[in-house]
Design an enzyme around this catalytic site. Structure first.
Site, PDB file in Angstrom:
ATOM      1  N   ASP A 151      40.582  83.966  17.139  1.00  0.00           N
ATOM      2  CA  ASP A 151      39.362  83.492  17.700  1.00  0.00           C
ATOM      3  C   ASP A 151      39.415  81.968  18.191  1.00  0.00           C
ATOM      4  O   ASP A 151      38.902  81.325  17.025  1.00  0.00           O
ATOM      5  CB  ASP A 151      38.228  84.057  17.071  1.00  0.00           C
ATOM      6  CG  ASP A 151      36.903  83.792  17.776  1.00  0.00           C
ATOM      7  OD1 ASP A 151      36.939  83.298  19.056  1.00  0.00           O
ATOM      8  OD2 ASP A 151      35.918  83.923  17.132  1.00  0.00           O
TER       9      ASP A 151
ATOM     10  N   HIS B   7      38.436  80.237  25.567  1.00  0.00           N
ATOM     11  CA  HIS B   7      38.393  79.048  24.920  1.00  0.00           C
ATOM     12  C   HIS B   7      39.525  79.057  23.858  1.00  0.00           C
ATOM     13  O   HIS B   7      39.829  79.820  23.065  1.00  0.00           O
ATOM     14  CB  HIS B   7      36.831  79.150  24.215  1.00  0.00           C
ATOM     15  CG  HIS B   7      36.708  79.856  23.059  1.00  0.00           C
ATOM     16  ND1 HIS B   7      36.910  79.557  21.861  1.00  0.00           N
ATOM     17  CD2 HIS B   7      35.983  81.236  22.898  1.00  0.00           C
ATOM     18  CE1 HIS B   7      36.328  80.456  21.165  1.00  0.00           C
ATOM     19  NE2 HIS B   7      36.009  81.435  21.719  1.00  0.00           N
TER      20      HIS B   7
ATOM     21  N   ASP C 248      37.980  86.783  25.533  1.00  0.00           N
ATOM     22  CA  ASP C 248      37.633  86.477  24.272  1.00  0.00           C
ATOM     23  C   ASP C 248      37.878  87.516  23.076  1.00  0.00           C
ATOM     24  O   ASP C 248      38.392  88.678  23.787  1.00  0.00           O
ATOM     25  CB  ASP C 248      36.080  86.149  24.049  1.00  0.00           C
ATOM     26  CG  ASP C 248      35.572  84.836  22.803  1.00  0.00           C
ATOM     27  OD1 ASP C 248      36.481  84.842  21.893  1.00  0.00           O
ATOM     28  OD2 ASP C 248      34.687  84.290  23.184  1.00  0.00           O
TER      29      ASP C 248
ATOM     30  N   HIS D 172      36.126  85.269  12.374  1.00  0.00           N
ATOM     31  CA  HIS D 172      35.726  84.090  11.693  1.00  0.00           C
ATOM     32  C   HIS D 172      35.970  84.124  10.233  1.00  0.00           C
ATOM     33  O   HIS D 172      35.362  83.748   9.251  1.00  0.00           O
ATOM     34  CB  HIS D 172      34.166  83.941  12.034  1.00  0.00           C
ATOM     35  CG  HIS D 172      33.715  83.290  13.201  1.00  0.00           C
ATOM     36  ND1 HIS D 172      32.699  82.696  13.341  1.00  0.00           N
ATOM     37  CD2 HIS D 172      34.428  83.487  14.661  1.00  0.00           C
ATOM     38  CE1 HIS D 172      32.554  82.502  14.866  1.00  0.00           C
ATOM     39  NE2 HIS D 172      33.805  82.795  15.477  1.00  0.00           N
TER      40      HIS D 172
ATOM     41  N   GLU E  46      33.469  76.311  22.736  1.00  0.00           N
ATOM     42  CA  GLU E  46      32.447  77.600  23.121  1.00  0.00           C
ATOM     43  C   GLU E  46      31.907  77.839  21.665  1.00  0.00           C
ATOM     44  O   GLU E  46      30.666  78.202  21.584  1.00  0.00           O
ATOM     45  CB  GLU E  46      33.742  78.856  23.132  1.00  0.00           C
ATOM     46  CG  GLU E  46      33.178  80.039  23.406  1.00  0.00           C
ATOM     47  CD  GLU E  46      32.778  80.924  22.235  1.00  0.00           C
ATOM     48  OE1 GLU E  46      32.302  82.173  22.657  1.00  0.00           O
ATOM     49  OE2 GLU E  46      33.172  80.619  21.220  1.00  0.00           O
ATOM     50  N   GLU E  47      32.474  77.571  20.467  1.00  0.00           N
ATOM     51  CA  GLU E  47      32.000  77.830  19.061  1.00  0.00           C
ATOM     52  C   GLU E  47      30.798  77.215  18.875  1.00  0.00           C
ATOM     53  O   GLU E  47      30.100  77.479  17.822  1.00  0.00           O
ATOM     54  CB  GLU E  47      33.102  77.812  18.234  1.00  0.00           C
ATOM     55  CG  GLU E  47      34.206  78.541  18.273  1.00  0.00           C
ATOM     56  CD  GLU E  47      33.937  80.183  17.905  1.00  0.00           C
ATOM     57  OE1 GLU E  47      32.654  80.332  17.582  1.00  0.00           O
ATOM     58  OE2 GLU E  47      34.853  80.923  18.006  1.00  0.00           O
TER      59      GLU E  47
END
Length: 352
Positions: A177, A65, A232, A319, A209-210
Site C-alpha cells: 500500500d 500513490h 489503490d 497497513h 496520500e496517507e
C-alpha cells in the site's frame, strides 16, 4: 509479468517512501518511466508525472500513490532511544518486535522496536494495548550524544523493507500500500505506449496520500484531466475475522476490484467491464457508498469534475509489515487500464 516489470516492482518495494519523504521511490519511478515515456517530470510537491501522447485528446490521468505509512523521529532521549510519531495509520501492536530503518542524510541506521519482556510484565501490563507514544526505537548507541550524531529530529523511519514471494503467485512486503498502485499506473502507461493511443495519458506516482490525499490534488490541477482512474489497494476479505457481509467478497488472485458507487463515473465503470470481458479477464465488483478514502475522492472533484474510475488491488493485512497481494492481480490491473486508455478517443462520451 515479465522480468523487467517484476524487477521494477521489487525496486519500488526496496525503496523507502513514508509520506513527505518519497524521493527514493520516485527515483525508481523516474528511472523506469524514462525508458518509454514521451515526458517524465517531477513537480515541486514531489509527484512524478509520466506522459504518453501528451497532445492527444481527451486527457486521462492514472493515479497511484507511492507513499507508505511510517514513523518520524520526534525526540531523542539522553540514553539514545528514539521516540516517534506515526506517519499514517498504524496499529501499534504490529510494530512491536519489528526491525526498522531510520533514513538519515548519511544513509539508513538500523534499529528495533520492542517492549518490556513478558517475564517482567505485570498482569496489568499484559492487558494493556500499546500506543505509538509508548513505543521507542533502539538504535544500539551508548547515549544520546551518539544517537544525535547519527539521527536528526524529523528523520523518517520504516519497518525493514523487502520483498518475499509466497506460494500460489502471492508476494508479501511492507509498502504494498500503495507501491503496487504506482507500479500499476506506470506499467499501464508503458503498455499504452506500445499501442496507438488517441488519448493523452498521464500516469502519476502521487505523494502524501496517507496524510490527506494531497499529491493527487496538486498533480490533477496541473494536468486538468477529463478522465481519471485511481489505483489503490483494497481489503481482501478471504482471511479469518473479516465479515464479508460488511466488506464484500474480495479474494486474492481473482482479479482487480472494480468499484461502483457515487465516487465512480458509471460510464467509466461500464467501459472497464466491457474491456475486461473482451480480454476474458477476471474482475471482482464491490460497492462504495461514500467517497473513497483514497485519491479517487479528490480526483473526482478536480476543477469542473473528472469522470473517475477506481481499480483496486486486493491486499491482505493492510497497513502492516506483511501486506500480501497477488502478482497476477497486478498484471491484470495494468493490462485492463491500458486497454481502457487505448479504447478512448476524442469522440468518447462519459456523461453519466
Amino acid at each position: 509479468m515479465d522480468s523487467a516489470a517484476l524487477q521494477f516492482l521489487k525496486d519500488l518495494l526496496h525503496a523507502p517512501s513514508p509520506s513527505g519523504y518519497e524521493r527514493p521511490v520516485q527515483d525508481v519511478v523516474r528511472r523506469y518511466a524514462g525508458t518509454f515515456a514521451d515526458e517524465v517530470r517531477t513537480d515541486w510537491h514531489g509527484n512524478v508525472i509520466v506522459a504518453v501522447n501528451p497532445t492527444g485528446s481527451p486527457r486521462i490521468m492514472l493515479a497511484g500513490h507511492c507513499d507508505q505509512i511510517g514513523l518520524l523521529v520526534k525526540h531523542i532521549d539522553d540514553r539514545g532511544f528514539l521516540w516517534v510519531h506515526a506517519i499514517g495509520g498504524w496499529d501499534p501492536q504490529v510494530l512491536i518486535g519489528q526491525d526498522v530503518q531510520v533514513w538519515t542524510k548519511t544513509g539508513p541506521v538500523a534499529g528495533v522496536i520492542a517492549r518490556k519482556p513478558i517475564h517482567l510484565q505485570s498482569p496489568e501490563d499484559r492487558k494493556t494495548v500499546p500506543e505509538i507514544k509508548n513505543l521507542w526505537v533502539d538504535i544500539a548507541v551508548k547515549d544520546g550524544e551518539e544517537a544525535r550524531s547519527l539521527v536528526a529530529i524529523g528523520d523518517p523511519i520504516t519497518v525493514q523493507l523487502g520483498y518475499r514471494e509466497l506460494r500460489n503467485g502471492l508476494a508479501a512486503a511492507p509498502g504494498m500500500d500503495n507501491k503496487v498502485g504506482a507500479w500499476t499506473v506506470i506499467s499501464a502507461a508503458e503498455r499504452v505506449r506500445r499501442g496507438n493511443p488517441k488519448a493523452a495519458v498521464f500516469a502519476v506516482s502521487t505523494v502524501q496520500e496517507e496524510i490527506g490525499l494531497r499529491g493527487v490534488q496538486t498533480s490533477a490541477h496541473q494536468i486538468d484531466p477529463q478522465l481519471g482512474i485511481v489505483v489503490d489497494v483494497t481489503h481482501a476479505t478471504d482471511c479469518p475475522t473479516i465479515d464479508e457481509n460488511q466488506y464484500g467478497r474480495v479474494k486474492l488472485g481473482k482479479g482487480p476490484v472494480l468499484y461502483r458507487g457515487p465516487n465512480v463515473n458509471p460510464v467509466v465503470f461500464e467501459r472497464l467491464i466491457e474491456q475486461a470481458g473482451a480480454l476474458e479477464m477476471p474482475v471482482q465488483i464491490n460497492g462504495l457508498a461514500t467517497a473513497a478514502s483514497n485519491d479517487a475522492a479528490q480526483l473526482q472533484l478536480t476543477r469542473g469534475g473528472v469522470a473517475t474510475g477506481l481499480v483496486c488491488i486486493p491486499n491482505r493485512y493492510m497497513h502492516s509489515p506483511v501486506e500480501v497481494v497477488s502478482l497476477e492481480d497486478l498484471d491484470h490491473a495494468a493490462e485492463l487500464i491500458a486497454r481502457f486508455c487505448l479504447s478512448v478517443d476524442s469522440t468518447s462520451d462519459f456523461t453519466p
